[in-house]
Design a protein around this motif. Structure first.
Motif, PDB file in Angstrom:
ATOM      1  N   ASN A  90       0.858  -1.202   0.000  1.00 28.68           N
ATOM      2  CA  ASN A  90       0.000   0.000   0.000  1.00 28.68           C
ATOM      3  C   ASN A  90       0.888   1.245   0.000  1.00 28.68           C
ATOM      4  OD1 ASN A  90      -1.725   2.166   0.685  1.00 28.68           O
ATOM      5  ND2 ASN A  90      -3.148   0.731   1.675  1.00 28.68           N
ATOM      6  N   SER A 147       3.176   7.311   4.562  1.00 23.41           N
ATOM      7  CA  SER A 147       2.949   7.641   5.966  1.00 23.41           C
ATOM      8  C   SER A 147       4.152   7.255   6.810  1.00 23.41           C
ATOM      9  CB  SER A 147       1.687   6.930   6.479  1.00 23.41           C
ATOM     10  OG  SER A 147       0.555   7.339   5.753  1.00 23.41           O
ATOM     11  N   GLN A 184       0.110   4.412   0.342  1.00 27.20           N
ATOM     12  CA  GLN A 184      -0.218   5.342   1.415  1.00 27.20           C
ATOM     13  C   GLN A 184       0.491   4.945   2.714  1.00 27.20           C
ATOM     14  OE1 GLN A 184      -4.512   5.387   1.611  1.00 27.20           O
ATOM     15  NE2 GLN A 184      -4.715   6.758  -0.154  1.00 27.20           N
TER      16      GLN A 184
END
Length: 664
Positions: free
Chosen positions: A638, A644, A640
């Motif tokens: 992922n 992050s 994201q």
């Protein structure tokens, strides 16, 4: 052809026969028997020609360097003196008889091709030992015999007894071969050569530097190969193999190799008085202990096995008093009558329907069943008991006469104590030998065991071989002791009056006392019937052996397990019988001293390997595996999550830098 060329062909022909037999055993089975018999027969003829040409004159020596070593050279060498010439004739003669006999004895055995090839290879290896003039080449033949004995003793590999016996024979002889090999290298280092002639020349000039140590190391190998105390325990168990193999091992190969080796290098041993005394003690213990053990055995082949051990004790006793002529003389006569004893035992085994380990207490009415075996075995037993005029009398008396000369100080460089040890033990062994020979004859041919079904007349090949071997058993001694001195260093082999009277006297006492004990026990046992038995199916001798070994029972019927109460050995030995029957528990001693500690050590090593080493290895892999699992969880795919994490890491690093800067 030159004598050297003929001598090379003598061990080469059986070797080629063995190779051809292995290759053609399956594809052309019709050639197996000719390939078994003809090479041995040709080797016998050539060995006889070599002996005639050598004629007891100067040794025939020939050598060529086998390979450059950079230090002590190894040479392909021949050294044929009178001893080698005659021992080679014996080896080829007995091997030929065994091969001919086996064509009838193992006629239905599916593994006969491999058996015959191994016997030929065995013969070739012993002939290499006999003719070799280099100790490394001799060692090759020595070790080939060891592996051949392993396969031949384990011929009936389906049975646990045969497998255990073959492994035991291999391991015990290898136990002696380790110090033997060290002794060979030490001897060659001192002499600067493995050549026997150069070694003997070094000894004559005052070498080697450590004679006692070298002699004792070599004696360990001799004790293993020639089944002398304390490494003799493998030989009785080796009776699990086919009977012709027993005849070959006991009469002409394997066990004779150790005695022949000491005779070849006797000056090396004479250089150490301590070694000669050790050799005398070893011979004495062997003679006395084996005689007592033979008197307690119920198995006809084990009686003969212990007999071989005792007769080899006579040979080593002769060597211990410095008379290799007497030792080899007894080796020659013993080879004839011991081969006859084993091959006659094979006929008895077939006729009685018992097994390879044939219980004499269960034999009955065999004299009329096997007249050829009865008469020829009677001749062989009389030769074994040293009753004049049979061959064993002359050769055994030559040993006792040599011991008498050494005991009275007539033999130079030989400790008088060695002579007395051999003389006393030899007379005791003569008493015991006559006793167990008489007992064997009475139980085998006049026993009260239950009669087995008649398997018919034995094959002609088997009976013919018995009569051929009976001739030297009867006539060899009376002729040989006059002729052999010209071949054996010129030493007189004529029996002396004192030892002849003593030896024959104690032999007669042993035979008469045993006969009296048998009559007494037979009278007491007349009221003890052995019971009825069922018929045993017809079968070939070799197959009867294998089946009966596997079942641990007689090969016929349901005979009571209790021993025949008419056994004179029990009466003569009394409370000693139980210990003598088990070989004086020497196997149990070895099990306690060696087998159990080794097994315990093996169990400890296995525990450490499984519980310590494997635990460490498994533990060393656990942490990387956990870290890998944690990292693998972070790889979600992922974007994201990755961004992050990147931002979080940047924030953390920024804060950390600011804190450090502020603190500065």
């Amino acid at each position: 052809m030159t004598t050297t060329t003929l001598a090379v062909l003598v061990p080469l022909l059986p070797f080629l026969g063995a190779a051809a037999g292995l290759f053609l055993g399956r594809t052309a089975p019709g050639f197996v028997r000719p390939l078994a018999v003809l090479p041995s027969l040709a080797a016998l003829a050539l060995a006889a020609v070599v002996a005639v040409r050598q004629g007891g004159d100067a040794a025939v020596d020939s050598a060529t360097e086998l390979t450059p070593t950079g230090s002590v050279p190894v040479e392909l060498a021949l050294h044929i003196d009178g001893f080698a010439a005659l021992v080679a004739v014996l080896v080829a003669f007995v091997a030929t008889c065994v091969q001919i006999y086996s064509t009838g004895y193992l006629r239905d055995d599916p593994r006969y091709p491999s058996y015959a090839a191994l016997v030929s290879l065995f013969t070739s290896a012993m002939l290499l030992v006999v003719y070799s003039g280099d100790l490394i080449v001799l060692l090759v033949g020595w070790e080939v015999m060891g592996i051949c004995s392993y396969f031949l003793v384990g011929h009936y590999w389906e049975t646990p007894e045969a497998r255990a016996a073959s492994i035991k024979a291999f391991l015990v002889t290898k136990l002696g071969d380790v110090p033997f090999l060290i002794g060979l290298f030490a001897l060659a280092t001192d002499a600067g050569s493995f050549r026997i002639t150069k070694i003997l020349s070094t000894v004559a000039n005052g070498g080697p530097h450590h004679p006692t140590l070298i002699a004792l190391l070599l004696l360990a190998g001799v004790a293993g190969k020639s089944a002398q105390f304390p490494l003799h325990t493998w030989l009785p168990d080796a009776m699990a193999g086919p009977t012709p193999v027993s005849a070959l091992i006991h009469a002409a190969t394997m066990v004779a190799a150790g005695v022949y080796f000491v005779a070849r290098l006797l000056p090396v041993f004479e250089a150490s008085s301590a070694a000669m005394v050790v050799l005398a003690v070893m011979a004495a213990v062997t003679m006395a202990g084996s005689g007592l053990a033979a008197l307690a055995q119920d198995d006809i082949k084990r009686v003969l096995a212990y007999s071989t051990i005792g007769q080899l004790g006579y040979m080593t006793g002769a060597l211990a008093v410095g008379d290799r002529g007497a030792a080899v003389f007894h080796l020659l006569s013993h080879g004839a009558f011991k081969a006859l004893l084993f091959l006659a035992a094979g006929v008895i085994i077939h006729a009685s329907g018992t097994n390879s380990l044939a219980a004499m207490s269960r034999m009955g009415n065999l004299r009329a069943r096997v007249p050829d075996a009865f008469w020829t075995m009677t001749v062989a037993l009389l030769a074994l008991a040293a009753i004049p005029p049979f061959s064993g009398f002359f050769s055994k008396e030559s040993v006792l006469g040599a011991a008498e000369h050494a005991a009275t100080g007539d033999t130079a460089h030989i400790p008088g104590v060695a002579g007395w040890i051999v003389l006393v033990a030899g007379l005791l062994a003569a008493l015991l030998t006559a006793a167990y020979a008489t007992r064997l004859w009475l139980l085998a041919f006049h026993g009260r065991g239950v009669e087995a079904p008649d398997h018919g007349r034995q094959p002609v090949a088997m009976n013919a071989v018995l009569w051929v071997l009976a001739v030297p058993s009867l006539a060899l001694g009376g002729l040989a002791y006059r002729v052999l001195p010209d071949w054996f260093d010129g030493r007189d082999l004529t029996p002396t009056l004192t030892t002849s009277v003593l030896g024959t006297g104690v032999a007669l006492v042993g035979g008469i006392v045993t006969y009296g004990a048998w009559r007494h026990t037979t009278a007491l046992a007349a009221r003890t019937p052995l019971g009825a038995v069922a018929a045993h199916p017809e079968g070939d001798a070799g197959l009867v052996e294998a089946e009966a070994i596997a079942s641990h029972t007689p090969a016929y019927g349901d005979v009571a397990s209790a021993p025949d109460p008419a056994d004179p050995g029990r009466l003569l030995l009394g409370p000693l019988h139980r210990h003598a029957a088990s070989g004086f528990h020497l196997d149990a001693v070895y099990a306690a001293l060696f087998v159990r500690p080794v097994m315990a050590a093996a169990s400890l090593v296995r525990f450490l390997d499984r519980e310590v080493v494997d635990t460490y290895v498994r533990g060393a892999g656990t942490l990387p595996r956990l870290l890998g699992a944690a990292v693998r969880r972070a790889q979600t795919g992922n974007m994201q999550t990755y961004v992050s994490a990147l931002l979080a890491g940047t924030v953390v690093l920024t804060v950390a830098v600011l804190l450090v800067a502020t603190g500065a």
